[in-house]
Motif scaffolding. Structure first.
Motif, short mmCIF file in Angstrom:
data_model
loop_
_atom_site.label_atom_id
_atom_site.label_comp_id
_atom_site.label_asym_id
_atom_site.label_seq_id
_atom_site.Cartn_x
_atom_site.Cartn_y
_atom_site.Cartn_z
N LYS A 1 19.68 31.97 62.43
CA LYS A 1 19.60 30.67 61.21
C LYS A 1 20.60 29.90 61.52
O LYS A 1 21.45 29.67 61.82
N GLN B 1 29.32 46.15 57.58
CA GLN B 1 28.17 45.29 58.19
C GLN B 1 27.79 46.97 59.43
O GLN B 1 28.12 47.53 59.52
N GLU C 1 24.60 33.93 60.95
CA GLU C 1 23.93 32.94 60.28
C GLU C 1 25.61 31.96 59.79
O GLU C 1 24.95 30.81 61.02
N THR C 2 26.93 32.03 59.48
CA THR C 2 27.45 31.01 59.75
C THR C 2 28.21 31.79 61.37
O THR C 2 28.38 30.35 61.87
N GLY C 3 27.97 32.34 61.36
CA GLY C 3 28.41 32.89 62.82
C GLY C 3 29.50 33.43 62.41
O GLY C 3 30.55 33.30 63.95
N ARG C 4 30.57 33.09 61.82
CA ARG C 4 32.48 34.09 61.59
C ARG C 4 32.22 34.84 62.33
O ARG C 4 33.19 35.02 62.62
N THR C 5 31.46 35.80 61.74
CA THR C 5 31.40 37.63 62.18
C THR C 5 31.59 37.33 63.93
O THR C 5 32.12 37.95 64.79
N ARG D 1 29.02 34.29 50.48
CA ARG D 1 28.09 34.07 51.47
C ARG D 1 28.41 32.55 51.98
O ARG D 1 27.99 32.49 52.31
N ARG E 1 23.74 46.47 63.67
CA ARG E 1 23.25 47.16 64.90
C ARG E 1 22.42 47.80 65.45
O ARG E 1 22.31 47.79 67.00
N ASP F 1 20.28 44.99 56.18
CA ASP F 1 19.75 45.44 54.44
C ASP F 1 21.07 44.51 53.62
O ASP F 1 21.13 43.15 53.81
N PHE G 1 16.95 35.23 52.96
CA PHE G 1 17.72 36.84 53.64
C PHE G 1 16.80 37.36 54.09
O PHE G 1 15.42 37.49 53.24
N VAL G 2 16.86 38.19 54.74
CA VAL G 2 16.24 38.83 55.23
C VAL G 2 16.78 40.66 55.15
O VAL G 2 17.57 40.51 55.49
P1 IMP Z 1 27.68 35.64 59.59
O1 IMP Z 1 27.34 34.29 58.47
O2 IMP Z 1 27.13 34.44 60.94
O3 IMP Z 1 28.97 35.71 59.64
O4 IMP Z 1 27.21 36.61 59.35
C1 IMP Z 1 27.42 37.50 58.54
C2 IMP Z 1 26.95 38.83 58.62
O5 IMP Z 1 26.37 38.66 57.25
C3 IMP Z 1 25.55 39.35 59.32
O6 IMP Z 1 26.54 40.27 60.45
C4 IMP Z 1 25.11 40.39 58.81
O7 IMP Z 1 25.30 41.05 58.49
C5 IMP Z 1 25.01 39.54 57.53
N1 IMP Z 1 23.56 38.70 57.07
C6 IMP Z 1 23.60 37.68 57.14
N2 IMP Z 1 22.44 37.17 57.02
C7 IMP Z 1 22.11 38.26 56.70
C8 IMP Z 1 20.26 38.10 56.16
O8 IMP Z 1 19.28 36.93 55.95
N3 IMP Z 1 20.00 40.19 55.91
C9 IMP Z 1 20.85 40.42 56.07
N4 IMP Z 1 22.62 40.75 56.33
C10 IMP Z 1 22.64 39.36 56.20
#
Ligand code: IMP
Ligand code: MG
Length: 191
Positions: free
Chosen positions: A135, A191, A107-111, A77, A47, A163, A156-157
């Motif tokens: 997402k 991250q 993405e999953t929202g876990r973080t 993932r 960030r 990154d 995936f972006v």
């Molecule tokens: P979460 O699945 O919401 O916990 O996301 C986990 C982490 O994966 C995010 O904070 C990003 O660091 C990384 N991430 C998720 N999707 C992407 C993507 O499309 N590109 C790059 N990093 C990603």
């Protein structure tokens, strides 16, 4: 092991689109926090670019402290049993204060869930979240997202701080990765 030769492809969001949306988010946040004190908490590492651009769009009249925490995701993932470690303590006392979490991508929202839980445990007055990218999916619909920059498909972006294997963060636009990482592959993402 993953190859990190995958290259950025099609542009999903240009620097101009990103910039004007961040101005809007900054204006909205400035209105919502007008006359209040705010602690903005950015999550390292992704960030740093978004957080830097966003806070500079928040009204200078708002009293804003800035702090950072670090989060690491473990697991692959696609596996929802992976866990997140929050491994840095805040310098600012957020107890009784209004907190704004600055997130790049959900993405999953876990973080984000782990970060929200960690911050709520410090007894703030409120915790809101801004994310540049969302997402939307079955796992994250119950998350509290107060400000969303862009809803994007499940692709995936990279770029604008995001990154793949620590590469491509410096790209000014947000682009699709030419060939997305394979699902189910074990990964340790710092991250
Ligand atoms: P979460 O699945 O919401 O916990 O996301 C986990 C982490 O994966 C995010 O904070 C990003 O660091 C990384 N991430 C998720 N999707 C992407 C993507 O499309 N590109 C790059 N990093 C990603
Ligand atoms: Mg990453």
């Amino acid at each position: 092991m993953r190859e990190n030769t995958q290259s950025p492809g099609e542009t999903l969001l240009t620097r101009t689109q990103i910039g004007s949306r961040i101005r809007e988010l900054g204006q909205q946040i400035s209105v919502d926090y007008s006359g209040r004190e705010l602690v903005a908490v950015a999550v390292l590492r992704v960030r740093f670019i978004f957080a830097g651009d966003l806070v500079r769009q928040i009204d200078p009249k708002i009293s804003l402290r800035m702090d950072f925490i670090a989060a690491s995701s473990y697991g692959d993932r696609t596996n929802s049993s992976g866990h997140v470690e929050i491994n840095q303590q805040l310098q600012v006392d957020i107890s009784g204060r209004s907190v704004l979490i600055i997130e790049d991508i959900v993405e999953t929202g876990r973080t984000l869930r782990a970060i929200q839980d960690t911050l709520w445990a410090a007894d703030p007055d409120s915790v809101r979240t801004v994310t540049l990218l969302y997402k939307e999916g079955p796992d994250n619909r119950d998350l509290t997202l107060d400000y969303v920059g862009f809803r994007i498909p499940n692709v995936f972006v990279v770029g604008y701080g995001l990154d793949f294997a620590q590469m491509h963060r410096h790209l000014p636009d947000i682009r699709l990765l030419e060939s997305a990482p394979e699902d189910g592959m074990k990964d340790h993402t710092v991250q």
